[in-house]
Design a protein around this motif. Structure first.
Motif, PDB file in Angstrom:
ATOM      1  N   SER A 171      -8.132  -5.575   9.471  1.00 17.20           N
ATOM      2  CA  SER A 171      -7.654  -6.794   8.810  1.00 17.20           C
ATOM      3  C   SER A 171      -8.795  -7.752   8.497  1.00 17.20           C
ATOM      4  O   SER A 171      -8.779  -8.426   7.458  1.00 17.20           O
ATOM      5  CB  SER A 171      -6.598  -7.493   9.674  1.00 17.20           C
ATOM      6  OG  SER A 171      -7.120  -7.781  10.964  1.00 17.20           O
TER       7      SER A 171
ATOM      8  N   GLY B  30      -2.233  -4.187  10.509  1.00 14.21           N
ATOM      9  CA  GLY B  30      -2.641  -5.540  10.837  1.00 14.21           C
ATOM     10  C   GLY B  30      -1.692  -6.244  11.781  1.00 14.21           C
ATOM     11  O   GLY B  30      -1.432  -7.444  11.637  1.00 14.21           O
TER      12      GLY B  30
ATOM     13  N   HIS C 291      -0.412  -5.894   6.755  1.00 11.58           N
ATOM     14  CA  HIS C 291      -1.375  -5.290   5.821  1.00 11.58           C
ATOM     15  C   HIS C 291      -0.916  -3.906   5.466  1.00 11.58           C
ATOM     16  O   HIS C 291      -0.375  -3.184   6.303  1.00 11.58           O
ATOM     17  CB  HIS C 291      -2.761  -5.237   6.435  1.00 11.58           C
ATOM     18  CG  HIS C 291      -3.291  -6.591   6.749  1.00 11.58           C
ATOM     19  ND1 HIS C 291      -3.704  -7.466   5.788  1.00 11.58           N
ATOM     20  CD2 HIS C 291      -3.445  -7.225   7.922  1.00 11.58           C
ATOM     21  CE1 HIS C 291      -4.110  -8.588   6.339  1.00 11.58           C
ATOM     22  NE2 HIS C 291      -3.957  -8.458   7.646  1.00 11.58           N
TER      23      HIS C 291
END
Length: 420
Positions: A202, A385, A419
């Motif tokens: 991330s 993430g 993510h």
């Protein structure tokens, strides 16, 4: 002795030699001539996939030269060495440049560990550039046979105008090596191990997105392409652009490999792969353009438009990959999450995805035990993430593909930012 001295027969590679094992294991076609041998060192030091950390950052930072010089994305060896070490888990200590071969020999570690060296490809007889083209090129040198000989380990792999460069291990006498590097500038770099890089995916994606926002707000891609398009000498411009797209193509292939390792089967991995394929196509078009202009034919004008569009597509991809922003979520498709889970486990075990997908209980697969279970969890957290709740990490769920898919779907649905 002439710098064209031939090496002796290639040194026999033993299965226990970490450098030659690394040369065989790495996809060297995604690395440039400075990165590739640093990648070998990272693989030998930290194991498989360590070198892929070079591919996390999705960069486009051309240097615009003064006067009549064309812009270039190529960085100096000193600049590359300065940032490669941290990504690879190595301490790369560049010494002062040398011009005497015997002084270089004095820096070789007596224990046979390698010295990373950047020299002139013109002087390296294992390369097709030898005697044809001056360019910076890296190689690993190490003493062998009790110090009487020196091995050159070079993992570079590329099709050149002078023939194919392939990974090699060559053995020379000490006098031959001294002669090869005498009279040209050589940058020796000592190497020490450091803790391996464990930067969260991330964070890398967020940094890529910040760079991409700046690129999309400006006109750098258009200025860059225009410098080649408007060059009066189109033969010079096309040959330079061929090198530029070669470098960009390799960097995008390395980014795709990084994404596939950290997030196999994800949108991130698939989009990175598609972008790399588009760069491969553009590099082929630039090669065709260079050949045409050498024969007095016009340059296909679309290559410049395609270059700008592809650079901006890279930037849009980087922004999208970093998520939609605080307070928003990106819902995950169950089928895509399943593919990610399957490919993650398959990558960890080194087995076929089909074997993973067909297994009800992952612990029945050879090698899937506690360590691999933990690595699966960490890789999935990096891919999306997120951080899984400790109470959700039930062994029964972590041994099943369905259990892992449900874990990802529940966690990403409740995360502030997910993510791809």
């Amino acid at each position: 002795m002439s710098t064209s001295a031939k090496p002796s027969a290639p040194a026999p590679a033993t299965v226990t030699d970490p450098l030659t094992e690394a040369v065989r294991a790495i996809d060297t076609t995604a690395l440039d001539c400075i990165q590739v041998n640093a990648a070998v060192l990272a693989h030998a030091t930290h194991g498989p996939h360590a070198h892929l950390e070079l591919g996390g950052r999705l960069r486009f930072a051309p240097r615009f030269g003064e006067g009549r010089r064309l812009p270039t994305v190529e960085q100096t060896p000193a600049h590359q060495i300065a940032w490669m070490g941290g990504s690879l888990g190595l301490v790369l200590d560049a010494r002062r440049p040398l011009t005497e071969g015997r002084a270089l020999l004095d820096l070789l570690p007596e224990d046979g560990s390698p010295l990373y060296v950047v020299g002139d490809a013109w002087r390296m007889p294992w390369l097709p550039y030898h005697g044809h083209q001056h360019m910076d090129h890296s190689v690993l040198l190490r003493v062998a046979d009790g110090g009487t000989r020196v091995e050159a380990v070079d993992a570079y792999d590329n099709e050149t105008p002078y023939g194919r460069a392939e990974p090699v291990v060559c053995a020379y006498s000490r006098s031959q090596v001294a002669a090869l590097f005498d009279g040209s500038s050589v940058l020796p770099v000592t190497v020490r191990s450091a803790p391996p890089a464990h930067r969260p995916v991330s964070e890398t994606l967020a940094e890529n997105a910040r760079d991409a926002d700046l690129l999309l707000a400006g006109d750098t891609p258009a200025r860059y392409a225009a410098a080649f398009r408007d060059r009066p000498d189109q033969q010079e411009a096309c040959m330079a652009l061929l090198l530029e797209t070669w470098l960009l193509n390799r960097s995008r292939r390395l980014h795709a490999a990084w994404a596939a390792h950290h997030a196999p089967g994800s949108t991130l991995a698939h989009t990175a792969r598609d972008q790399a394929a588009a760069w491969d196509d553009l590099a082929g078009q630039c090669y065709l353009a260079a050949r045409r202009v050498q024969r007095g034919r016009p340059v296909p004008p679309q290559i410049y438009t395609s270059l700008v569009e592809l650079l901006r597509a890279d930037a849009r991809f980087a922004v999208q990959a970093a998520g939609t922003g605080p307070g928003e979520t990106m819902p995950q498709e169950p089928a895509e999450v399943r593919r990610t889970v399957v490919e993650t486990v398959a990558d960890i075990l080194g087995t076929a995805p089909e074997a993973v997908a067909a297994t009800d209980d992952l612990s029945r697969l050879d090698g899937y035990a506690s360590f691999q279970m933990v690595e699966t969890v960490e890789r999935l957290e990096d891919s999306y993430g997120v951080e899984f709740a400790p109470g959700d990490l039930e062994p029964a769920a972590l041994r099943r593909v369905d259990g892992l898919v449900d874990l990802v779907l529940r966690t990403t649905a409740g995360a502030e930012v997910a993510h791809p």
